[in-house]
Design an enzyme around this catalytic site. Structure first.
Site, mmCIF file in Angstrom:
data_model
loop_
_atom_site.group_PDB
_atom_site.id
_atom_site.type_symbol
_atom_site.label_atom_id
_atom_site.label_comp_id
_atom_site.label_asym_id
_atom_site.label_seq_id
_atom_site.Cartn_x
_atom_site.Cartn_y
_atom_site.Cartn_z
ATOM 1 N N GLY A 1 -1.272 1.117 -4.954
ATOM 2 C CA GLY A 1 -2.548 0.503 -4.624
ATOM 3 C C GLY A 1 -3.681 1.151 -5.381
ATOM 4 O O GLY A 1 -3.809 2.383 -5.359
ATOM 5 N N CYS B 1 0.828 -1.198 0.000
ATOM 6 C CA CYS B 1 0.000 0.000 0.000
ATOM 7 C C CYS B 1 0.868 1.255 0.000
ATOM 8 O O CYS B 1 2.081 1.187 0.141
ATOM 9 C CB CYS B 1 -0.916 0.002 1.216
ATOM 10 S SG CYS B 1 -2.022 -1.413 1.288
ATOM 11 N N TYR C 1 9.894 -3.901 -8.979
ATOM 12 C CA TYR C 1 8.594 -3.613 -9.567
ATOM 13 C C TYR C 1 7.817 -2.481 -8.912
ATOM 14 O O TYR C 1 7.323 -1.590 -9.601
ATOM 15 C CB TYR C 1 7.737 -4.887 -9.524
ATOM 16 C CG TYR C 1 6.310 -4.711 -10.007
ATOM 17 C CD1 TYR C 1 6.005 -4.727 -11.370
ATOM 18 C CD2 TYR C 1 5.268 -4.523 -9.111
ATOM 19 C CE1 TYR C 1 4.703 -4.567 -11.816
ATOM 20 C CE2 TYR C 1 3.953 -4.356 -9.555
ATOM 21 C CZ TYR C 1 3.684 -4.383 -10.909
ATOM 22 O OH TYR C 1 2.390 -4.214 -11.355
ATOM 23 N N ASN D 1 1.026 -0.369 5.736
ATOM 24 C CA ASN D 1 1.547 -1.058 4.556
ATOM 25 C C ASN D 1 2.357 -2.251 5.046
ATOM 26 O O ASN D 1 3.285 -2.090 5.825
ATOM 27 C CB ASN D 1 2.445 -0.119 3.734
ATOM 28 C CG ASN D 1 3.202 -0.855 2.649
ATOM 29 O OD1 ASN D 1 2.733 -1.846 2.109
ATOM 30 N ND2 ASN D 1 4.392 -0.359 2.324
ATOM 31 N N GLY D 2 1.992 -3.456 4.597
ATOM 32 C CA GLY D 2 2.736 -4.637 4.994
ATOM 33 C C GLY D 2 1.819 -5.772 5.384
ATOM 34 O O GLY D 2 0.649 -5.814 5.001
#
Length: 511
Positions: free
Chosen positions: A30, A2, A259, A103-104
């Site tokens: 996201g 995210c 990426y 995030n994670g």
């Protein structure tokens, strides 16, 4: 994976528009949902929903997002499909009123859920590990019993959270009326950076997932948040920092460089753009070692992430570089779409081949990685349909053979095309005349060259070595059962209403 942002401005200033603009910069992290919560003299203002940033927020919403501090989030789901209830930030009213964006992924979410319910007497409304983390932090802060928390109290609560939570995470929490704290897991797996800018009203601070978010809003980068560190900016714009746990091995997620991250970002002082350049150089060197008599006529990238590596490959090989595919800019990033059928459907909508760049040529297609194989197989066929004589395929990353447990949607080895297969078998499945993978040693070298102090990267998807040391075969089997594409499909329409007992039993993950 995210995107996060938190901003604290001087009293009397509004941060809503800056949060919105920052989320548009982080949209690549996201595309499932977006949300902003601001604090205006103790009053909270929230807008969140499924969709892209530009679709979630309208003028009428922005007018209500007043206040001099706030946090924002763009969601990328790693468990289940979409539900407005899973959009962040999450909120809990006690103590003080806490809002969290995460995030994670937590590797011990089920254990924490059970403890929170049975021992801490806290109820959760979703099966998101982000809500689990919010309640852990709330409990650690509440047990201090302070009417007005000081910076040291907040750091104590973060220390308590680190003692209970395992996995990879970067978090921003807004404490209503007091300030915003950002922190990172003890291994620094998930990225987080902070900076400041001077305004007529005074100094402002931002905490965000990527440095490009700060650049876009005119903030000067101070530095990355260190593993195990917390950064707290109080409501008056004063900065406080502290290492809140014993740091582990600093091992940032290497897939950020492959990426996820924008090429114009710096992550742990490593230029993502230059790392991708070096990936191309090293992959070309391997190709020349293994196929010195290659007959490649042209190198063509698969837009967009692989373009930098492909260009460097072409330069090193001494062959032409051409843009052979035109990308529809209005289709989302295929890799982060939930569900295999949706990914498969979107590829032809996303790319179209330029026939004259393929006809009667031996083509080397370059991609950043091969995960499920859905995209590359169709693209190779598109190249053949456009008249290519031979189609070779190169991946700037090694073979993805193992699940990811730290916030990337790779939960099931059975869904990874290289899982349990040799390179030759993958080559045959995707339909390439030959296939070339990057060596992991070269990938690590390409990234670490940008910051020699970082010698380790979280690379479990390539080598199966999980940096937190708490992931075994049993865990992976349970994770696959809970989060494979079939499980996601069965969950559709039910997220956000899961019963507490199901939450305890499920190995959930969100962010």
């Amino acid at each position: 994976m995210c995107g996060l942002v938190g901003i604290v401005a001087q009293p009397g200033q509004d941060v809503g528009l800056s949060l919105y603009d920052t989320l548009t910069v982080l949209q690549h992290r996201g595309q499932d949902a977006a949300g902003i919560m601001t604090c205006d003299n103790g009053k909270l203002n929230l807008r969140k929903d499924n969709g892209l940033v530009k679709d979630v927020f309208r003028t009428r919403h922005m007018r209500r997002l007043t206040g001099n501090m706030g946090i924002g989030h763009v969601r990328y789901p790693t468990a289940g499909s979409s539900s407005p209830a899973l959009a962040q930030p999450f909120y809990v009213n006690s103590p003080y009123g806490l809002s969290l964006a995460h995030n994670g992924n937590l590797t011990n979410a089920a254990e924490l859920s059970r403890d929170l319910f049975n021992e801490d007497l806290r109820h959760m409304n979703t099966d998101s590990d982000s809500e689990v983390m919010l309640n852990v932090f709330a409990h650690e802060l509440q047990r201090l019993g302070k009417i007005q928390p000081q910076a040291e109290d907040i750091f104590t609560a973060v220390s308590g959270l680190h003692g209970r939570c395992r996995g990879g995470y970067a978090v921003v929490v807004m404490i209503t009326g007091y300030g915003i704290v950002g922190f990172r897991d003890r291994n620094g797996i998930r990225p987080l950076v902070f900076g400041s800018r001077e305004t007529e009203a005074g100094k402002e601070y931002m905490i965000a997932s990527e440095s490009v978010a700060l650049n876009a809003q005119g903030f000067e980068i101070e530095r990355d948040v260190a593993p195990g560190e917390a950064v707290y900016i109080d409501i008056n714009g004063n900065l406080h920092t502290k290492i809140c746990c014993e740091p582990g091995v600093h091992a940032p997620c290497i897939f950020e460089h492959v990426y996820f991250a924008r090429p114009d970002s710096l992550m742990d002082e490593i230029s993502v753009y230059k790392a991708r350049m070096r990936m191309g150089e090293k992959l070309a060197a391997k190709l020349l070692r293994e196929r010195p008599d290659h007959d490649i006529d042209v190198v063509i990238p698969i837009p967009d992430t692989s373009r930098t590596s492909a260009l460097e490959m072409a330069n090193a090989l001494g062959v032409k570089f051409r843009e052979g595919f035109v990308k529809n800019r209005y289709i989302g990033r295929t890799f982060i779409m939930p569900g295999q059928s949706q990914r498969r459907k979107s590829v032809r909508q996303k790319l179209n081949a330029i026939e004259l760049e393929f006809k009667d040529k031996n083509v080397l297609l370059v991609d950043d990685s091969i995960v499920r194989g859905t995209t590359c197989k169709q693209i190779i066929q598109m190249a053949r349909d456009a008249g290519a004589n031979k189609v070779y395929f190169a991946s700037a990353a090694p073979a993805v053979r193992y699940p990811n447990v730290y916030g990337i949607d790779m939960p099931a080895a059975s869904e990874l095309i290289a899982g349990g297969r040799s390179d030759e078998e993958v080559e045959e499945l995707i339909g390439a005349d030959w296939l070339l993978y990057q060596d992991l040693e070269d990938l690590v070298a390409a990234c670490s060259e940008g910051n020699p102090q970082i010698r380790d990267f979280e690379s479990a998807v390539f080598n199966g070595q999980y940096i937190t040391g708490d992931v075994d075969e049993m865990y992976l089997r349970r994770l696959e059962a809970a989060r494979n594409d079939a499980a996601k499909k069965s969950k559709k329409g039910h997220e956000g209403t899961t019963k507490q007992q199901n939450l305890v039993a499920d190995l959930s993950g969100d962010s």
